[in-house]
Scaffold this motif. Sequence first.
Motif, PDB file in Angstrom:
ATOM      1  N   ASN A  10     -10.230  -6.711   7.720  1.00 29.47           N
ATOM      2  CA  ASN A  10      -8.937  -6.038   7.715  1.00 29.47           C
ATOM      3  C   ASN A  10      -7.922  -6.983   8.350  1.00 29.47           C
ATOM      4  OD1 ASN A  10      -6.821  -4.254   7.697  1.00 29.47           O
ATOM      5  ND2 ASN A  10      -7.627  -2.972   9.339  1.00 29.47           N
ATOM      6  N   LEU A  11      -6.909  -7.345   7.575  1.00 25.13           N
ATOM      7  CA  LEU A  11      -5.901  -8.283   8.055  1.00 25.13           C
ATOM      8  C   LEU A  11      -4.555  -7.578   8.159  1.00 25.13           C
ATOM      9  CD1 LEU A  11      -6.829 -11.150   5.604  1.00 25.13           C
ATOM     10  CD2 LEU A  11      -7.564 -10.933   7.957  1.00 25.13           C
ATOM     11  N   SER A  12      -3.892  -7.693   9.315  1.00 22.38           N
ATOM     12  CA  SER A  12      -2.530  -7.172   9.456  1.00 22.38           C
ATOM     13  C   SER A  12      -1.578  -8.204   8.894  1.00 22.38           C
ATOM     14  CB  SER A  12      -2.193  -6.908  10.918  1.00 22.38           C
ATOM     15  OG  SER A  12      -2.975  -5.855  11.406  1.00 22.38           O
ATOM     16  N   LEU A  13      -0.667  -7.759   8.029  1.00 22.04           N
ATOM     17  CA  LEU A  13       0.218  -8.699   7.358  1.00 22.04           C
ATOM     18  C   LEU A  13       1.623  -8.728   7.938  1.00 22.04           C
ATOM     19  CD1 LEU A  13      -0.791  -8.072   3.666  1.00 22.04           C
ATOM     20  CD2 LEU A  13      -1.508  -9.894   5.158  1.00 22.04           C
ATOM     21  N   GLU A  40      -4.040  -5.790   4.688  1.00 21.02           N
ATOM     22  CA  GLU A  40      -4.788  -6.233   3.518  1.00 21.02           C
ATOM     23  C   GLU A  40      -6.271  -6.154   3.841  1.00 21.02           C
ATOM     24  OE1 GLU A  40      -4.038  -9.912   0.745  1.00 21.02           O
ATOM     25  OE2 GLU A  40      -5.186 -10.548   2.495  1.00 21.02           O
ATOM     26  N   ILE A  41      -7.030  -5.597   2.918  1.00 20.76           N
ATOM     27  CA  ILE A  41      -8.485  -5.570   3.035  1.00 20.76           C
ATOM     28  C   ILE A  41      -9.028  -6.679   2.149  1.00 20.76           C
ATOM     29  CG2 ILE A  41     -10.571  -4.184   2.707  1.00 20.76           C
ATOM     30  CD1 ILE A  41      -8.683  -2.926   4.714  1.00 20.76           C
ATOM     31  N   ARG A  42      -9.775  -7.574   2.710  1.00 23.03           N
ATOM     32  CA  ARG A  42     -10.418  -8.635   1.928  1.00 23.03           C
ATOM     33  C   ARG A  42     -11.916  -8.357   1.937  1.00 23.03           C
ATOM     34  NH1 ARG A  42      -8.776 -14.005   3.987  1.00 23.03           N
ATOM     35  NH2 ARG A  42      -6.856 -13.418   2.938  1.00 23.03           N
ATOM     36  N   MET A  43     -12.477  -8.223   0.755  1.00 27.71           N
ATOM     37  CA  MET A  43     -13.887  -7.874   0.636  1.00 27.71           C
ATOM     38  C   MET A  43     -14.613  -8.933  -0.190  1.00 27.71           C
ATOM     39  SD  MET A  43     -15.353  -4.118  -0.361  1.00 27.71           S
ATOM     40  CE  MET A  43     -14.324  -3.334   0.851  1.00 27.71           C
ATOM     41  N   ALA A 101      -7.223  -5.776  -1.315  1.00 25.74           N
ATOM     42  CA  ALA A 101      -6.482  -4.540  -1.544  1.00 25.74           C
ATOM     43  C   ALA A 101      -5.468  -4.386  -0.421  1.00 25.74           C
ATOM     44  CB  ALA A 101      -7.425  -3.339  -1.572  1.00 25.74           C
ATOM     45  N   ASP A 102      -4.239  -4.166  -0.788  1.00 28.16           N
ATOM     46  CA  ASP A 102      -3.170  -3.993   0.198  1.00 28.16           C
ATOM     47  C   ASP A 102      -2.974  -2.517   0.521  1.00 28.16           C
ATOM     48  OD1 ASP A 102      -2.661  -6.739   0.132  1.00 28.16           O
ATOM     49  OD2 ASP A 102      -1.286  -6.517  -1.566  1.00 28.16           O
ATOM     50  N   TYR A 103      -2.475  -2.251   1.718  1.00 29.95           N
ATOM     51  CA  TYR A 103      -2.150  -0.878   2.110  1.00 29.95           C
ATOM     52  C   TYR A 103      -0.970  -0.889   3.068  1.00 29.95           C
ATOM     53  CZ  TYR A 103      -4.579  -1.715   6.533  1.00 29.95           C
ATOM     54  OH  TYR A 103      -4.959  -2.216   7.750  1.00 29.95           O
ATOM     55  N   ASP A 104      -0.246   0.214   3.091  1.00 35.66           N
ATOM     56  CA  ASP A 104       0.873   0.396   4.021  1.00 35.66           C
ATOM     57  C   ASP A 104       0.398   1.221   5.205  1.00 35.66           C
ATOM     58  OD1 ASP A 104       2.735  -0.981   2.511  1.00 35.66           O
ATOM     59  OD2 ASP A 104       3.213   0.791   1.315  1.00 35.66           O
ATOM     60  N   ALA A 105       0.867   0.872   6.385  1.00 34.42           N
ATOM     61  CA  ALA A 105       0.494   1.590   7.602  1.00 34.42           C
ATOM     62  C   ALA A 105       1.726   2.287   8.168  1.00 34.42           C
ATOM     63  CB  ALA A 105      -0.086   0.617   8.623  1.00 34.42           C
ATOM     64  N   PRO A 106       1.891   3.571   7.891  1.00 35.49           N
ATOM     65  CA  PRO A 106       3.033   4.294   8.451  1.00 35.49           C
ATOM     66  C   PRO A 106       2.855   4.528   9.954  1.00 35.49           C
ATOM     67  CG  PRO A 106       1.677   5.741   7.131  1.00 35.49           C
ATOM     68  CD  PRO A 106       1.083   4.386   7.020  1.00 35.49           C
ATOM     69  N   ARG A 107       3.784   5.220  10.561  1.00 40.96           N
ATOM     70  CA  ARG A 107       3.759   5.408  12.018  1.00 40.96           C
ATOM     71  C   ARG A 107       2.778   6.483  12.474  1.00 40.96           C
ATOM     72  NH1 ARG A 107       8.190   2.960  14.713  1.00 40.96           N
ATOM     73  NH2 ARG A 107       9.632   2.067  13.222  1.00 40.96           N
ATOM     74  N   GLN A 108       2.351   7.367  11.602  1.00 44.60           N
ATOM     75  CA  GLN A 108       1.454   8.437  12.011  1.00 44.60           C
ATOM     76  C   GLN A 108       0.014   7.926  12.049  1.00 44.60           C
ATOM     77  OE1 GLN A 108       2.177  11.317   9.008  1.00 44.60           O
ATOM     78  NE2 GLN A 108       4.074  12.042   9.944  1.00 44.60           N
ATOM     79  N   ARG A 146      -6.040   7.061   7.042  1.00 41.38           N
ATOM     80  CA  ARG A 146      -6.261   7.405   5.630  1.00 41.38           C
ATOM     81  C   ARG A 146      -5.892   6.229   4.719  1.00 41.38           C
ATOM     82  NH1 ARG A 146      -9.854  10.249   3.450  1.00 41.38           N
ATOM     83  NH2 ARG A 146      -9.969   8.494   2.095  1.00 41.38           N
ATOM     84  N   ALA A 147      -4.799   5.542   5.027  1.00 41.21           N
ATOM     85  CA  ALA A 147      -4.398   4.376   4.238  1.00 41.21           C
ATOM     86  C   ALA A 147      -5.437   3.268   4.361  1.00 41.21           C
ATOM     87  CB  ALA A 147      -3.029   3.881   4.694  1.00 41.21           C
ATOM     88  N   TYR A 148      -5.954   3.093   5.559  1.00 43.83           N
ATOM     89  CA  TYR A 148      -6.994   2.104   5.828  1.00 43.83           C
ATOM     90  C   TYR A 148      -8.250   2.427   5.010  1.00 43.83           C
ATOM     91  CZ  TYR A 148     -10.337  -0.374   8.879  1.00 43.83           C
ATOM     92  OH  TYR A 148     -11.317  -1.169   9.377  1.00 43.83           O
ATOM     93  N   ARG A 149      -8.680   3.693   5.025  1.00 42.31           N
ATOM     94  CA  ARG A 149      -9.868   4.129   4.280  1.00 42.31           C
ATOM     95  C   ARG A 149      -9.652   4.000   2.770  1.00 42.31           C
ATOM     96  NH1 ARG A 149     -14.163   8.031   5.238  1.00 42.31           N
ATOM     97  NH2 ARG A 149     -14.056   7.168   7.304  1.00 42.31           N
ATOM     98  N   ASP A 150      -8.471   4.382   2.294  1.00 42.89           N
ATOM     99  CA  ASP A 150      -8.166   4.254   0.870  1.00 42.89           C
ATOM    100  C   ASP A 150      -8.175   2.790   0.435  1.00 42.89           C
ATOM    101  OD1 ASP A 150      -7.957   6.975   0.593  1.00 42.89           O
ATOM    102  OD2 ASP A 150      -5.754   7.005   0.645  1.00 42.89           O
ATOM    103  N   GLY A 151      -7.684   1.909   1.294  1.00 41.92           N
ATOM    104  CA  GLY A 151      -7.716   0.475   0.993  1.00 41.92           C
ATOM    105  C   GLY A 151      -9.153  -0.029   0.843  1.00 41.92           C
TER     106      GLY A 151
END
Length: 191
Positions: free
Chosen positions: A102-105, A123-126, A150-157, A163-168
């Motif tokens: 898991n990489l913070s972009l 970004e999730i690199r697998m 796979a990229d994902y957005d991390a909102p403030r909540q 959930r975004a992390y898991r979906d990624g």
Amino acid sequence: MSLPDRFQPVPKRLLSVCVLGMALVAGGCQVRPLYSDPGPVGSTSAGVTGSVRSKLANISISQPADRVSQEVRNNLIFLFGGGAGEPVHPAYSLALSVYSQNLSLALIQNATNDKSGQPTAGEIRMTGNYVLTRLSDGQVVGRGTRIVTADYDAPRQRFAVERAYRDGYNRAARELAEALNLSVAQDASKF
């Protein structure tokens, strides 16, 4: 108007020889879909018919070590068997190892915090490594590595970030399974 003498019509015999030659050259080309059935000529001694789809349906996949590997394995079982599940008497074994990162972009900073930043995208690199082995004689018939992101957005909540992390991770696992499916199918088409 008439054509100049150098542009005389081609004799029909020469034209028919050229057409026959081109037909013979084109007849040597064999382009077919990856999952097509080449017929009884392509059968193997392991009891598997010649089609790549039936070879894929006879592959057992190693047990996973974690949740992400289990996601990749489940997707591969579905892709290999077409939804039929795992084979009862497999002819091939697939040793699968999955690594993820898991990489913070991007970091956002505002005036109210201590400028330590808060990740807003990731970004999730697998990476998936596999070794395909024929069970009848223990011969390795294919191996390879595939990498997907796979990229994902991390909102403030907090829950939304989880959930975004898991979906990624789920998206990356599905894409990795599709890439591995194609790679194993290419290996299976060679034997």
